[in-house]
Design an enzyme around this catalytic site. Sequence first.
Site, PDB file in Angstrom:
ATOM      1  N   HIS A 119      83.777  28.746  45.954  1.00 53.21           N
ATOM      2  CA  HIS A 119      82.460  28.333  45.452  1.00 53.21           C
ATOM      3  C   HIS A 119      82.161  29.017  44.123  1.00 53.21           C
ATOM      4  O   HIS A 119      82.372  30.211  43.976  1.00 53.21           O
ATOM      5  CB  HIS A 119      81.398  28.692  46.490  1.00 53.21           C
ATOM      6  CG  HIS A 119      80.050  28.126  46.207  1.00 53.21           C
ATOM      7  ND1 HIS A 119      79.108  28.794  45.466  1.00 53.21           N
ATOM      8  CD2 HIS A 119      79.487  26.945  46.549  1.00 53.21           C
ATOM      9  CE1 HIS A 119      78.007  28.062  45.378  1.00 53.21           C
ATOM     10  NE2 HIS A 119      78.211  26.939  46.027  1.00 53.21           N
ATOM     11  N   ASP A 177      72.628  18.108  36.086  1.00 52.61           N
ATOM     12  CA  ASP A 177      73.302  18.943  37.083  1.00 52.61           C
ATOM     13  C   ASP A 177      72.920  18.390  38.447  1.00 52.61           C
ATOM     14  O   ASP A 177      71.774  18.535  38.869  1.00 52.61           O
ATOM     15  CB  ASP A 177      72.869  20.404  36.942  1.00 52.61           C
ATOM     16  CG  ASP A 177      73.668  21.342  37.842  1.00 52.61           C
ATOM     17  OD1 ASP A 177      74.642  20.877  38.476  1.00 52.61           O
ATOM     18  OD2 ASP A 177      73.320  22.532  37.910  1.00 52.61           O
ATOM     19  N   MET A 178      73.849  17.777  39.117  1.00 54.57           N
ATOM     20  CA  MET A 178      73.498  17.026  40.319  1.00 54.57           C
ATOM     21  C   MET A 178      74.629  16.984  41.322  1.00 54.57           C
ATOM     22  O   MET A 178      75.808  17.012  40.966  1.00 54.57           O
ATOM     23  CB  MET A 178      73.133  15.594  39.938  1.00 54.57           C
ATOM     24  CG  MET A 178      74.188  14.899  39.094  1.00 54.57           C
ATOM     25  SD  MET A 178      73.805  13.200  38.691  1.00 54.57           S
ATOM     26  CE  MET A 178      74.572  12.354  40.079  1.00 54.57           C
ATOM     27  N   ALA A 179      74.239  16.938  42.577  1.00 51.41           N
ATOM     28  CA  ALA A 179      75.197  16.644  43.633  1.00 51.41           C
ATOM     29  C   ALA A 179      75.353  15.133  43.710  1.00 51.41           C
ATOM     30  O   ALA A 179      74.484  14.382  43.253  1.00 51.41           O
ATOM     31  CB  ALA A 179      74.683  17.195  44.960  1.00 51.41           C
ATOM     32  N   LYS A 229      77.008   4.045  44.932  1.00 53.46           N
ATOM     33  CA  LYS A 229      77.145   4.648  43.597  1.00 53.46           C
ATOM     34  C   LYS A 229      77.495   6.134  43.706  1.00 53.46           C
ATOM     35  O   LYS A 229      78.461   6.606  43.096  1.00 53.46           O
ATOM     36  CB  LYS A 229      75.855   4.443  42.799  1.00 53.46           C
ATOM     37  CG  LYS A 229      75.526   2.979  42.547  1.00 53.46           C
ATOM     38  CD  LYS A 229      74.200   2.812  41.839  1.00 53.46           C
ATOM     39  CE  LYS A 229      73.873   1.333  41.664  1.00 53.46           C
ATOM     40  NZ  LYS A 229      72.559   1.118  41.005  1.00 53.46           N
ATOM     41  N   GLY A 311      67.220  18.210  33.128  1.00 55.60           N
ATOM     42  CA  GLY A 311      67.314  19.646  32.896  1.00 55.60           C
ATOM     43  C   GLY A 311      66.057  20.278  32.339  1.00 55.60           C
ATOM     44  O   GLY A 311      65.969  21.504  32.239  1.00 55.60           O
TER      45      GLY A 311
END
Length: 350
Positions: A119, A177-179, A229, A311
Amino acid sequence: MSDMIFKCDNLISFSQEILKKLGLNENDAKTVSKILIEADLRGISSHGIARLPIYAKRIEYGLINPKPAIKVLEENQTSALLDADNGMGHIASYQAMELCIKKAKISGTASVAVKNSNHFGINAYYTMMATKANLIGMAFTNTSPLMAPFGGRERLLGSNPLSIAIPAGNEPDVVIDMATSVAARGKLEVAERKGESIPKDWAIDEKGEATIDPRKGLAGALLPFGGPKGYGLAIFVDIVSGIITGSNFGPNCGSLFEDLDRPQNIGHFFLAINIENFIEIKEFKKKMDIMIQNIKTSKKAVGFQRIYMPGEIEYDKHIELLKNGIKLSENTIEQLNKLAQNLGVPNRLS
């Protein structure tokens, strides 16, 4: 004891002392600590200093190497592959993006991959390294299987986050910044710690039914954002982070929290683009500011008072918390102080 507010520098110092006691050298402990506290400053507490106890447990179990000898396995003018030597992902990732930036400055575009890793914190830290060098940065990592494929209920894919950061001029940089899941696992962890419920579209339980209970969601599976998606993006991230690097992928990736008998062996992929290979940076930033201003001053939808760029909320939060301090929950403080006591670190959060 109740929730308390701490200055950024105090948390960095506390984290460094913990990590050094766990075996990291001074420089690596500083690097990891800065990345952890940056997450807290950006309001992403799930990836901040609260992660120290699980990192400590994995180091103590021999599942993370505190003194990695990071090696360059393959390299040419525009790319490289690093072996993280099963160290903390932050350390190899920081070096990887540094190398990526250096190569992109010379060759225009560069990519650096990392294998045999763990991680690595928040993606945005590494892409923002690129924007500080006037480059566009991209970062991808696969994770343990947390998410069901679109239409399924088995955990076969990670939340596989990605980040893209683009420098601007007078406006804040654009930082995505994304999962690839509707929500990151960390948000369910935070909800569980606080005893809160979660939105119904975040996760399913073990039977494949939607749930608002974070504990059932953590036992079940996250859902991909946008259905097919997010599902498609998650597969892409797994390919570049896992298959290309020679790391684990799909259901074989080790879990940070659950697999306490084996290393994670995940991978990361970084990319940097030299803007000046296409347009002068001054002109680019000028146009970026125009784009941002056009969007932010456009007409708002009903119920919205402000349009944020990707952001921007985190940027504002960073400024606020850097000035006023970072709030930690009572539970987090207790866990961190217990860790410090067990390791013989004299400092306490109080």
